[in-house]
Design a protein around this motif. Structure first.
Motif, short mmCIF file in Angstrom:
data_model
loop_
_atom_site.label_atom_id
_atom_site.label_comp_id
_atom_site.label_asym_id
_atom_site.label_seq_id
_atom_site.Cartn_x
_atom_site.Cartn_y
_atom_site.Cartn_z
N PRO A 15 0.80 -1.23 0.00
CA PRO A 15 0.00 0.00 0.00
C PRO A 15 0.84 1.28 0.00
O PRO A 15 0.46 2.26 -0.65
CB PRO A 15 -0.85 -0.11 1.26
N ASP A 16 1.97 1.27 0.69
CA ASP A 16 2.80 2.48 0.74
C ASP A 16 3.48 2.78 -0.59
O ASP A 16 3.88 3.91 -0.84
CB ASP A 16 3.86 2.36 1.83
N ASP A 17 3.64 1.77 -1.43
CA ASP A 17 4.32 1.94 -2.72
C ASP A 17 3.37 2.16 -3.88
O ASP A 17 3.80 2.53 -4.97
CB ASP A 17 5.17 0.69 -3.03
N TYR A 18 2.08 1.92 -3.67
CA TYR A 18 1.12 1.95 -4.77
C TYR A 18 0.78 3.38 -5.18
O TYR A 18 0.45 4.23 -4.36
CB TYR A 18 -0.17 1.22 -4.38
N VAL A 19 0.88 3.63 -6.48
CA VAL A 19 0.48 4.92 -7.05
C VAL A 19 -0.58 4.62 -8.11
O VAL A 19 -0.31 3.96 -9.11
CB VAL A 19 1.68 5.65 -7.68
N SER A 20 -1.77 5.13 -7.89
CA SER A 20 -2.88 4.89 -8.80
C SER A 20 -2.70 5.70 -10.08
O SER A 20 -2.39 6.89 -10.03
CB SER A 20 -4.19 5.27 -8.14
N ALA A 44 -5.60 -12.33 9.56
CA ALA A 44 -5.70 -11.53 8.34
C ALA A 44 -7.16 -11.30 7.98
O ALA A 44 -7.98 -12.22 8.04
CB ALA A 44 -4.99 -12.23 7.19
N PHE A 45 -7.46 -10.04 7.61
CA PHE A 45 -8.78 -9.65 7.15
C PHE A 45 -8.58 -8.84 5.86
O PHE A 45 -7.85 -7.86 5.86
CB PHE A 45 -9.50 -8.79 8.20
N ASP A 46 -9.23 -9.27 4.78
CA ASP A 46 -9.05 -8.64 3.47
C ASP A 46 -10.25 -7.78 3.12
O ASP A 46 -11.40 -8.20 3.33
CB ASP A 46 -8.86 -9.70 2.39
N ILE A 47 -9.98 -6.61 2.54
CA ILE A 47 -11.03 -5.71 2.11
C ILE A 47 -10.65 -5.10 0.77
O ILE A 47 -9.48 -4.79 0.54
CB ILE A 47 -11.31 -4.63 3.18
N LEU A 48 -11.61 -4.96 -0.10
CA LEU A 48 -11.39 -4.31 -1.39
C LEU A 48 -11.70 -2.83 -1.25
O LEU A 48 -12.83 -2.47 -0.92
CB LEU A 48 -12.27 -4.93 -2.47
N VAL A 49 -10.71 -1.99 -1.44
CA VAL A 49 -10.90 -0.54 -1.43
C VAL A 49 -11.08 -0.13 -2.89
O VAL A 49 -10.22 -0.42 -3.72
CB VAL A 49 -9.68 0.19 -0.81
N LEU A 71 -14.78 -1.32 0.77
CA LEU A 71 -14.80 0.08 1.21
C LEU A 71 -14.81 0.92 -0.06
O LEU A 71 -13.89 0.82 -0.88
CB LEU A 71 -13.56 0.39 2.05
N VAL A 72 -15.85 1.73 -0.24
CA VAL A 72 -15.98 2.56 -1.43
C VAL A 72 -15.66 4.00 -1.06
O VAL A 72 -16.19 4.52 -0.07
CB VAL A 72 -17.41 2.46 -2.03
N MET A 73 -14.80 4.62 -1.84
CA MET A 73 -14.44 6.03 -1.62
C MET A 73 -14.39 6.76 -2.96
O MET A 73 -14.14 6.13 -3.99
CB MET A 73 -13.14 6.15 -0.83
N ALA A 81 -7.91 5.61 3.51
CA ALA A 81 -8.62 4.35 3.75
C ALA A 81 -8.05 3.65 4.99
O ALA A 81 -8.82 3.16 5.83
CB ALA A 81 -8.50 3.44 2.53
N GLN A 82 -6.74 3.61 5.13
CA GLN A 82 -6.13 2.97 6.29
C GLN A 82 -6.49 3.71 7.57
O GLN A 82 -6.77 3.07 8.59
CB GLN A 82 -4.62 2.91 6.10
#
Length: 114
Positions: A15-20, A44-49, A71-73, A81-82
């Motif tokens: 997540p820290d490296d991801y650039v949309s 572990a708990f997975d969620i789609l942002v 999680l929709v934003m 999100a975090q």
């Protein structure tokens, strides 16, 4: 007992490296490593942002879908999100870990869930 997120991981990218490339039309599968506040151990708990634009594109391409653990934003912002997820998780309390984990499973897919 209280739950805390001990770390976040990405299923593909960190997540820290991801650039949309398109923050208004994107999604990221986020793994939350959550455990008791003052004890070792994590599950572990997975969620789609995702964004409404990404969701619209998915339904246009694949048709109607039933979804959980999402999680929709408006725009994809993993830091925001975090922060949101951290606040939500830290509000949860229960007498034991199993009860907290069941509550957490409403937010993200629990690794021990079917």
């Amino acid at each position: 007992m209280q739950a805390v997120i001990k770390s976040f991981e990405g299923m593909i990218d960190e997540p820290d490296d991801y650039v949309s490339e398109d923050p208004a039309n994107d999604a990221f599968l986020l793994r939350m490593m959550i455990g008791p506040a003052h004890s070792p151990g994590i599950d572990a708990f997975d969620i789609l942002v995702c964004t409404p634009g990404w969701l619209a594109q998915e339904t246009e391409q694949k048709g109607p879908q039933l979804r959980r653990h999402m999680l929709v934003m408006a725009t994809l912002d993993l830091t925001r999100a975090q922060d949101f997820l951290r606040r939500r998780v830290e509000q949860l309390t229960a007498p034991n870990w199993e009860d907290i984990a069941r509550k957490l499973a409403r937010i993200g897919h629990w690794e021990l869930e079917d």
